[in-house]
Motif scaffolding. Structure first.
Motif, short mmCIF file in Angstrom:
data_model
loop_
_atom_site.label_atom_id
_atom_site.label_comp_id
_atom_site.label_asym_id
_atom_site.label_seq_id
_atom_site.Cartn_x
_atom_site.Cartn_y
_atom_site.Cartn_z
N LYS A 190 0.83 -1.21 0.00
CA LYS A 190 0.00 0.00 0.00
C LYS A 190 0.87 1.26 0.00
O LYS A 190 0.48 2.29 -0.57
CB LYS A 190 -0.93 -0.01 1.21
CG LYS A 190 -2.00 -1.08 1.14
CD LYS A 190 -2.72 -1.25 2.46
CE LYS A 190 -3.56 -0.07 2.83
NZ LYS A 190 -4.33 -0.31 4.08
N ILE A 193 1.54 2.83 -3.28
CA ILE A 193 0.38 3.33 -4.03
C ILE A 193 -0.18 4.61 -3.44
O ILE A 193 -0.53 5.55 -4.16
CB ILE A 193 -0.71 2.23 -4.09
CG1 ILE A 193 -0.15 0.98 -4.77
CG2 ILE A 193 -1.95 2.74 -4.80
CD1 ILE A 193 -1.05 -0.22 -4.66
N TYR A 194 -0.24 4.67 -2.10
CA TYR A 194 -0.89 5.80 -1.44
C TYR A 194 0.15 6.71 -0.78
O TYR A 194 1.14 6.25 -0.22
CB TYR A 194 -1.87 5.29 -0.38
CG TYR A 194 -2.96 4.40 -0.93
CD1 TYR A 194 -4.06 4.94 -1.57
CD2 TYR A 194 -2.89 3.01 -0.80
CE1 TYR A 194 -5.07 4.13 -2.08
CE2 TYR A 194 -3.87 2.19 -1.30
CZ TYR A 194 -4.97 2.75 -1.94
OH TYR A 194 -5.96 1.93 -2.43
N ASP A 195 -0.10 8.00 -0.82
CA ASP A 195 0.78 8.97 -0.16
C ASP A 195 0.74 8.80 1.35
O ASP A 195 1.76 8.93 2.02
CB ASP A 195 0.36 10.40 -0.53
CG ASP A 195 0.59 10.71 -2.01
OD1 ASP A 195 1.50 10.09 -2.59
OD2 ASP A 195 -0.15 11.53 -2.56
N THR A 236 -5.39 -7.66 -5.25
CA THR A 236 -5.90 -6.72 -4.25
C THR A 236 -6.87 -5.71 -4.86
O THR A 236 -6.79 -5.38 -6.04
CB THR A 236 -4.75 -5.94 -3.59
OG1 THR A 236 -4.16 -5.07 -4.57
CG2 THR A 236 -3.69 -6.88 -3.04
N PHE A 238 -6.85 -2.59 -4.34
CA PHE A 238 -6.21 -1.32 -4.67
C PHE A 238 -5.31 -1.39 -5.89
O PHE A 238 -4.57 -0.46 -6.19
CB PHE A 238 -5.44 -0.73 -3.47
CG PHE A 238 -4.71 -1.72 -2.61
CD1 PHE A 238 -5.30 -2.22 -1.46
CD2 PHE A 238 -3.43 -2.13 -2.94
CE1 PHE A 238 -4.62 -3.12 -0.65
CE2 PHE A 238 -2.74 -3.02 -2.14
CZ PHE A 238 -3.35 -3.52 -0.99
N TRP A 240 -6.34 -1.16 -8.82
CA TRP A 240 -6.86 -0.16 -9.76
C TRP A 240 -6.25 1.22 -9.52
O TRP A 240 -6.25 2.06 -10.41
CB TRP A 240 -8.39 -0.07 -9.63
CG TRP A 240 -9.06 -1.40 -9.75
CD1 TRP A 240 -9.60 -2.15 -8.75
CD2 TRP A 240 -9.25 -2.16 -10.96
NE1 TRP A 240 -10.13 -3.32 -9.24
CE2 TRP A 240 -9.93 -3.36 -10.59
CE3 TRP A 240 -8.93 -1.94 -12.30
CZ2 TRP A 240 -10.27 -4.34 -11.52
CZ3 TRP A 240 -9.27 -2.92 -13.23
CH2 TRP A 240 -9.93 -4.09 -12.84
N ARG A 241 -5.71 1.45 -8.30
CA ARG A 241 -5.14 2.75 -7.97
C ARG A 241 -3.65 2.83 -8.30
O ARG A 241 -3.05 3.90 -8.21
CB ARG A 241 -5.34 3.03 -6.48
CG ARG A 241 -6.79 3.11 -6.03
CD ARG A 241 -7.46 4.36 -6.54
NE ARG A 241 -6.79 5.57 -6.07
CZ ARG A 241 -7.04 6.17 -4.92
NH1 ARG A 241 -7.96 5.67 -4.09
NH2 ARG A 241 -6.39 7.27 -4.57
N ALA A 242 -3.04 1.68 -8.62
CA ALA A 242 -1.60 1.64 -8.83
C ALA A 242 -1.24 2.24 -10.20
O ALA A 242 -1.78 1.84 -11.23
CB ALA A 242 -1.09 0.21 -8.76
N LYS A 243 -0.31 3.18 -10.19
CA LYS A 243 0.16 3.79 -11.43
C LYS A 243 1.13 2.87 -12.15
O LYS A 243 1.64 1.90 -11.57
CB LYS A 243 0.83 5.13 -11.12
CG LYS A 243 -0.11 6.16 -10.49
CD LYS A 243 0.62 7.45 -10.17
CE LYS A 243 -0.32 8.47 -9.53
NZ LYS A 243 0.38 9.72 -9.16
#
Length: 271
Positions: A190, A193-195, A236, A238, A240-243
């Motif tokens: 995670k 992917i996330y700040d 997972t 998330f 879909w959020r991975a660049k």
């Protein structure tokens, strides 16, 4: 078979290569051995659930044994809680059957049949081809195509399901075993992917109509190759959020260290 018709809810009976209800609704058994009990009007998309590519990534990751401790922990609970004489064990959100086939070995010792359910046709087709001892079906976990009070033990690993549906199909005194992410599950993944990485919320595991009779946490570290880390990300929500650069970074990594954290609950249906 405890199947019920997804259209009229009457019992389904097997007739050669199909399941048929008294209203003559018929559901053919595919050549791989599964049955599709997801009517088109109950679908939220044309091809719901995991794609064939996602299923293949998950199968490769699970076959490598990275989640075997989770499978072993749930299997031990199932062995301890399943009645000596049982009729049916159900794994909802079963995917390609990695966990289900372990549960089937336990169910067989107790004289029970094992059923696997998933909304993904690709996953169920792959599961049925590999694990012939399980009766797999394509269906929604929110509309379980099973008769009332027909399931002795139900396993739910991540899969969503309505509490009233669980209470409807599980026998009084029967058990539900659930697994959900613990607070620190996949923190390192995670973090790519996330700040700002948020901890998963703690779950009490409570379900209306059931009493929690056991809880345990399971946490351990994994060291993955780049290919395995990519497969894990594909599994997972998330992903879909991975660049693009996240996927590239993972693929180029020789050793990716990541922690697991699972919360496991065992509940008993109230009488």
């Amino acid at each position: 078979m405890p199947f019920s018709c997804p259209l009229c809810h009457a019992p389904l009976n097997r007739r050669e290569n199909a399941f048929v209800c008294p209203q003559r609704h018929q559901f053919d058994i595919a050549k791989e051995g599964y049955v599709n009990l997801l009517p088109v009007q109950h679908k939220r998309s044309r091809d719901p659930g995991d794609s064939a590519e996602m299923m293949q990534a998950r199968r490769a990751f699970l076959d490598a044994g990275h989640y075997q401790p989770l499978r072993d922990a749930i299997s031990a609970l199932l062995q301890a809680r399943l009645p000596e004489q049982a009729d049916a064990v159900l794994d909802i959100g079963c995917g390609e059957g990695y966990y289900t086939q372990a549960f089937a070995a336990i169910a067989e010792q107790h004289g029970a049949c094992t059923f696997g359910l998933d909304v993904s046709k690709a996953a169920i087709r792959a599961a049925a081809k590999r694990y012939s001892q399980v009766m797999f079906c394509v269906a929604s976990s929110h509309r379980l195509p099973f008769e009332d009070n027909s399931i002795d033990a139900l396993v739910r690993i991540y899969a969503p399901c309505k509490a009233e549906e669980l209470a409807r199909v599980v026998k009084p005194g029967g058990v539900v075993i659930t697994a959900a992410p613990g607070p620190r599950h996949l923190m390192e993944l995670k973090g790519l992917i996330y700040d700002e990485v948020q901890l998963h919320a703690e779950s009490a595991g409570e379900i209306a109509g059931f009493t929690v009779i056991g809880q345990q946490s399971l946490a351990y570290d994994m060291t993955l190759t780049g290919q395995q880390a990519v497969a894990l990300l594909q599994m997972t929500p998330f992903a879909w959020r991975a660049k693009a650069e996240v996927w590239e970074t993972l693929a180029a990594t020789e050793d990716f260290r990541c922690q697991t954290d699972f919360s496991i609950h065992c509940l008993q249906r109230d009488n």
